[in-house]
Scaffold this active site. Sequence first.
Site, mmCIF file in Angstrom:
data_model
loop_
_atom_site.group_PDB
_atom_site.id
_atom_site.type_symbol
_atom_site.label_atom_id
_atom_site.label_comp_id
_atom_site.label_asym_id
_atom_site.label_seq_id
_atom_site.Cartn_x
_atom_site.Cartn_y
_atom_site.Cartn_z
ATOM 1 N N HIS A 145 0.831 -1.222 0.000
ATOM 2 C CA HIS A 145 0.000 0.000 0.000
ATOM 3 C C HIS A 145 0.862 1.267 0.000
ATOM 4 O O HIS A 145 0.437 2.321 0.474
ATOM 5 C CB HIS A 145 -0.951 0.025 1.202
ATOM 6 C CG HIS A 145 -1.696 -1.256 1.405
ATOM 7 N ND1 HIS A 145 -2.873 -1.546 0.751
ATOM 8 C CD2 HIS A 145 -1.381 -2.361 2.133
ATOM 9 C CE1 HIS A 145 -3.279 -2.768 1.098
ATOM 10 N NE2 HIS A 145 -2.382 -3.285 1.935
ATOM 11 N N LYS A 192 17.651 19.918 -11.726
ATOM 12 C CA LYS A 192 16.822 18.724 -11.908
ATOM 13 C C LYS A 192 17.520 17.573 -12.628
ATOM 14 O O LYS A 192 18.297 17.761 -13.537
ATOM 15 C CB LYS A 192 15.552 19.073 -12.719
ATOM 16 C CG LYS A 192 14.519 19.876 -11.990
ATOM 17 C CD LYS A 192 13.940 19.196 -10.755
ATOM 18 C CE LYS A 192 13.156 17.942 -11.048
ATOM 19 N NZ LYS A 192 11.855 18.238 -11.644
ATOM 20 N N GLU A 248 10.341 6.941 -17.210
ATOM 21 C CA GLU A 248 8.985 7.491 -17.349
ATOM 22 C C GLU A 248 8.395 7.100 -18.699
ATOM 23 O O GLU A 248 7.202 6.796 -18.811
ATOM 24 C CB GLU A 248 9.017 9.022 -17.210
ATOM 25 C CG GLU A 248 9.231 9.473 -15.775
ATOM 26 C CD GLU A 248 9.369 10.980 -15.641
ATOM 27 O OE1 GLU A 248 8.636 11.575 -14.850
ATOM 28 O OE2 GLU A 248 10.226 11.563 -16.333
#
Length: 485
Positions: free
Chosen positions: A150, A277, A284
């Site tokens: 979870h 970044k 992705e």
Amino acid sequence: MSLLRGKRLAGMDEGAARFTASVLQDGPLLEPTVRINQAHIVSLGMDGVLDRGKAAAILSALEGATSGFAMDPSLEDVHMNLEAFVAKSAGEAGGYMNLGKSRNDQVSTALRMRARQEILGVLRKLLGSVSALLDASSGADDALIPGYTHLQVAQPTTLSHYLLCYAEALLRDAGRLADCYGRVNLSPMGSAAFAGTTVNVNRRRVAELLGFDGIVENTMDAVSARDFMIEAISAFLIVQLDLSRLAEDLIFYSSSEASYITIPDAYASTSSIMPQKKNAAALETVRAKASSVLGMLTAAASLVKGLPQSYDLDLQEMNSLLWKSSEAVMDSLSMVAGTVRGMTYDAERSSRNALLGFGVAADLAETLCVEFGIQFRAAHHMVGAVAAGLPREYTPAQVGRLLQKEAEAGGFSVPASRVEQVCTPQASIALKKTEGSPNPSMAKATRLRLKEDAGRLGSWLDSKEASLARSTGRLAEEIAKIRRR
Ligand code: ARG
């Protein structure tokens, strides 16, 4: 005069011709289509159904097509383009090339040849990714990470256990593709439009010359079945779904919050505005490709839903989904293998986080039951009460003190020192008795078994590739015999 319409039909509307043509997407079918024609003509020539001189002329013309040629969009598809190409150099003999066959059996055969190639290609890449996962796991049997259910910290595990989980899943995917190969590698040739032909086409010989393991017997089934495509694309999708989950985990593991791993720069991008970044761009994209492949499977499946027997042009719409889906999967497998091979592990941060979240709670409850005779549910409640009183950053000694008190309140004596021993992620891993668990000794056994499984699949793959190469050689010999006459 049009090759097919002759004088019977008036010319086709230009828009309708473009709309219904498959030429622009048929590129990947050219090579198998040439070979199908070669095998068909060789076989007719061998049996004297076609005069050997004519067969030789057609085969010489086909030879010229093997290096590719410019296809004319007004000629519908690769099949008619090839016939037109052959007619140009073989002259009158070219008009015999379609004897005893149809585009229907031909396209289904070409798709099966293409499908087997895609399946073997994906399998090869799968084995590459499995080997990357196994290699990376072998140095990570003691590399602690928190395990989640979870997406809440659940129990400590190791990076190796995680990587082996995917090695196992991808090997299952490889096995699924190998199973599917058996149903794909059967030849429809000789079925012609769907009802067979009055021409004596030796179906089994043509199949053999093309490297098939047998024929699709019922000629109607042979031209119209596309379950082999749907099965291959579903098998590709299952690979991609596994990769998408792996990608998601690695994206999370490398996030600023988790930082258990660092992905290699070679697979990352940066921002056009935020100079600091580093984004997991390749992963992705792997995650996203699962939607595209699912879309392709949905398109393929809905194309055959309620479609009448036998051939309908609807089927043409499915062709390119085969190589588009396998391309997405093969590219994704390369990205995953490269990322896994190049990623690094942050031991300090990972083992600290493996302690946070009280992931050893279940081990403690089990110890209370097994070693101290406390009913499991009661032990579960005792450890739960300890969890409620623990700060986020806790020490095993704190757990020992709290648990001792809880146990005493229930009438049990549990030494704090024993609790402390059980209460570290290292102990949690080492105490696991389960086959297939993160216990490093189990991980070694799992890795060994997976290596053997991968080796077996690798040999199977080698043997299939060798058998296809042999059939290519045999076809070339038969072509040469006829051309020599
Ligand atoms: N271009 C077609 C396809 O890819 C070939 C078969 C056409 N058959 C026909 N009867 N129009 O499916």
